[in-house]
Design an enzyme around this catalytic site. Structure first.
Site, mmCIF file in Angstrom:
data_model
loop_
_atom_site.group_PDB
_atom_site.id
_atom_site.type_symbol
_atom_site.label_atom_id
_atom_site.label_comp_id
_atom_site.label_asym_id
_atom_site.label_seq_id
_atom_site.Cartn_x
_atom_site.Cartn_y
_atom_site.Cartn_z
ATOM 1 N N TYR A 67 42.726 28.761 35.383
ATOM 2 C CA TYR A 67 42.775 29.564 34.149
ATOM 3 C C TYR A 67 42.093 28.845 32.987
ATOM 4 C CZ TYR A 67 45.301 33.400 36.180
ATOM 5 O OH TYR A 67 45.607 34.504 36.949
ATOM 6 N N ASN A 101 42.096 43.399 30.044
ATOM 7 C CA ASN A 101 41.327 42.158 30.117
ATOM 8 C C ASN A 101 42.033 41.015 29.397
ATOM 9 O OD1 ASN A 101 39.468 43.695 31.461
ATOM 10 N ND2 ASN A 101 38.087 43.922 29.716
ATOM 11 N N HIS A 118 47.773 42.611 29.703
ATOM 12 C CA HIS A 118 47.929 41.542 30.703
ATOM 13 C C HIS A 118 47.785 40.159 30.086
ATOM 14 C CE1 HIS A 118 46.707 44.634 34.015
ATOM 15 N NE2 HIS A 118 47.950 44.794 33.603
ATOM 16 N N CYS A 151 56.083 20.898 27.572
ATOM 17 C CA CYS A 151 56.409 21.456 26.252
ATOM 18 C C CYS A 151 56.895 20.328 25.334
ATOM 19 C CB CYS A 151 57.507 22.502 26.401
ATOM 20 S SG CYS A 151 58.204 23.069 24.829
ATOM 21 N N CYS A 154 60.872 21.105 24.650
ATOM 22 C CA CYS A 154 61.945 21.026 25.663
ATOM 23 C C CYS A 154 61.517 20.306 26.928
ATOM 24 C CB CYS A 154 62.445 22.433 26.007
ATOM 25 S SG CYS A 154 61.321 23.350 27.071
ATOM 26 N N GLY A 191 35.504 50.887 32.502
ATOM 27 C CA GLY A 191 35.504 49.607 33.201
ATOM 28 C C GLY A 191 36.775 49.255 33.936
ATOM 29 N N THR A 192 37.524 50.264 34.391
ATOM 30 C CA THR A 192 38.715 49.952 35.194
ATOM 31 C C THR A 192 38.730 50.811 36.451
ATOM 32 O OG1 THR A 192 41.129 49.768 35.252
ATOM 33 C CG2 THR A 192 40.215 51.568 33.926
ATOM 34 N N SER A 193 39.125 50.173 37.563
ATOM 35 C CA SER A 193 39.213 50.914 38.833
ATOM 36 C C SER A 193 40.450 51.801 38.851
ATOM 37 C CB SER A 193 39.266 49.918 39.998
ATOM 38 O OG SER A 193 40.371 49.026 39.808
HETATM 39 N N1 APR Z 1 30.356 49.174 33.027
HETATM 40 C C1 APR Z 1 31.470 49.929 33.260
HETATM 41 N N2 APR Z 1 32.238 49.801 34.357
HETATM 42 C C2 APR Z 1 31.868 48.867 35.262
HETATM 43 C C3 APR Z 1 30.734 48.038 35.097
HETATM 44 C C4 APR Z 1 29.972 48.231 33.917
HETATM 45 N N3 APR Z 1 28.870 47.500 33.672
HETATM 46 N N4 APR Z 1 30.650 47.209 36.180
HETATM 47 C C5 APR Z 1 31.694 47.515 36.979
HETATM 48 N N5 APR Z 1 32.414 48.511 36.440
HETATM 49 C C6 APR Z 1 33.627 49.134 36.968
HETATM 50 C C7 APR Z 1 33.802 49.037 38.465
HETATM 51 O O1 APR Z 1 33.134 50.120 39.099
HETATM 52 C C8 APR Z 1 35.326 49.162 38.594
HETATM 53 O O2 APR Z 1 35.711 50.520 38.656
HETATM 54 O O3 APR Z 1 34.729 48.425 36.417
HETATM 55 C C9 APR Z 1 35.847 48.559 37.296
HETATM 56 C C10 APR Z 1 36.484 47.191 37.484
HETATM 57 O O4 APR Z 1 37.633 47.365 38.265
HETATM 58 P P1 APR Z 1 38.495 46.076 38.657
HETATM 59 O O5 APR Z 1 37.570 44.985 39.112
HETATM 60 O O6 APR Z 1 39.579 46.547 39.575
HETATM 61 O O7 APR Z 1 39.117 45.580 37.281
HETATM 62 P P2 APR Z 1 40.360 46.192 36.507
HETATM 63 O O8 APR Z 1 40.477 47.659 36.750
HETATM 64 O O9 APR Z 1 40.231 45.746 35.108
HETATM 65 O O10 APR Z 1 41.606 45.439 37.190
HETATM 66 C C11 APR Z 1 42.868 45.701 36.629
HETATM 67 O O11 APR Z 1 43.823 44.037 38.089
HETATM 68 O O12 APR Z 1 43.797 41.980 39.094
HETATM 69 C C12 APR Z 1 44.321 42.701 38.050
HETATM 70 O O13 APR Z 1 45.092 41.762 36.055
HETATM 71 C C13 APR Z 1 43.921 42.105 36.725
HETATM 72 O O14 APR Z 1 43.589 43.284 34.636
HETATM 73 C C14 APR Z 1 43.216 43.250 36.009
HETATM 74 C C15 APR Z 1 43.729 44.475 36.746
#
Ligand code: APR
Length: 252
Positions: A67, A101, A118, A151, A154, A191-193
């Protein structure tokens, strides 16, 4: 490329906007996403071993070094045109960023209302008394293991301020995000799956409240079927075009 008419129609008059982001919004800044087919972080790293509370309890040292190194990578990255567009939008309308993120690129782009569901790579706390802990400087090389500090109050071990698998999301952030979703007049998902719960259920609160949902994604996601419009493009290409539509005429 132009902004599709159906996306324009949603954006133009939106006064209270929630932008719900995941790792994809930082992809064009050079930071890894988690689940992209070949390049995803979880294709190379076992999340159970490096992103779970059980792994931390078993052996914190490999996670501590990982990290800290990820904090270095995030600090070395720059906000992209997508982050900057969201920040500009926030100067033109009321915009709440709800992000999964742990980087700080939305803030560094200028967004002021950012909810981290998160946690953050740049926050640390004592595992026992929870007092915040400052870490100065992050290693540019990923060490296999490093000893987390004790810490000063503590003596318990200090941990990263991120949410791991097996942990609850911070209640205050969840409340802020849920309220923002239900009270918005537009939610933009970028940008999230949409596979990780409970975060991925937040946009459904907007759907239940009949709030229009626009998605910007290069590939369909688990949330696509719930959206009013899903625009197949990337964050750094699509978001600036959306904000072009919001900017008062004559200003550029
Ligand atoms: N622009 C927009 N979207 C994009 C781009 C881009 N340039 N590149 C990739 N993507 C999309 C991918 O197609 C995918 O759908 O961003 C998404 C990323 O998905 P993940 O990798 O699963 O990330 P995320 O959804 O943020 O994951 C959620 O999972 O592991 C945990 O805590 C972690 O916060 C994270 C959570």
């Amino acid at each position: 490329m132009n902004c599709p008419g159906n996306a324009l129609a949603l954006v133009r008059d939106a006064a209270r906007v929630v932008v719900f982001t995941g790792a994809g919004v930082s992809a064009e800044s050079g930071l890894d996403t988690y689940r992209n087919d070949e390049s995803g972080l979880w294709e190379r790293i076992d999340p159970e071993a490096m992103a779970s509370i059980d792994a931390w309890r078993r052996d914190p040292e490999p996670m501590w070094s990982w990290y800290l190194w990820r904090a270095h990578l995030a600090r070395a990255a720059e906000p992209n045109a997508g982050h900057r567009a969201v920040a500009e939008w926030g100067r033109l309308r009321t915009v709440t960023v709800v992000t999964q993120n742990i980087d700080d690129l939305h803030e560094r782009a200028g967004s002021e209302d950012v909810v981290h569901l998160h946690g953050s790579l740049f926050e640390f706390r004592c595992t026992e008394c929870a007092i915040p802990f400052e870490v100065d400087g992050f290693p540019a090389v990923r060490e296999p293991r490093m000893t987390p500090p004790a810490c000063p109050r503590c003596g318990a071990v200090v941990r990263p301020g991120v949410v791991w698998f097996g942990e609850a999301l911070p209640a205050a952030e969840w409340e802020r995000a849920a309220d923002a979703m239900a009270g918005a007049d537009l939610v933009v998902i970028v940008g999230t799956s949409g596979v990780v719960q409970p975060a991925a259920s937040l946009p459904l609160l907007a759907v239940q409240a009949a709030v229009p949902v626009l998605e910007i994604t290069p590939a369909p996601t688990e949330l696509t079927r719930f959206t009013d419009v899903s625009w197949s493009t990337t964050a750094a290409r699509g978001l600036p075009l959306l904000v072009d539509a919001v900017r008062p005429r004559g200003i550029s």
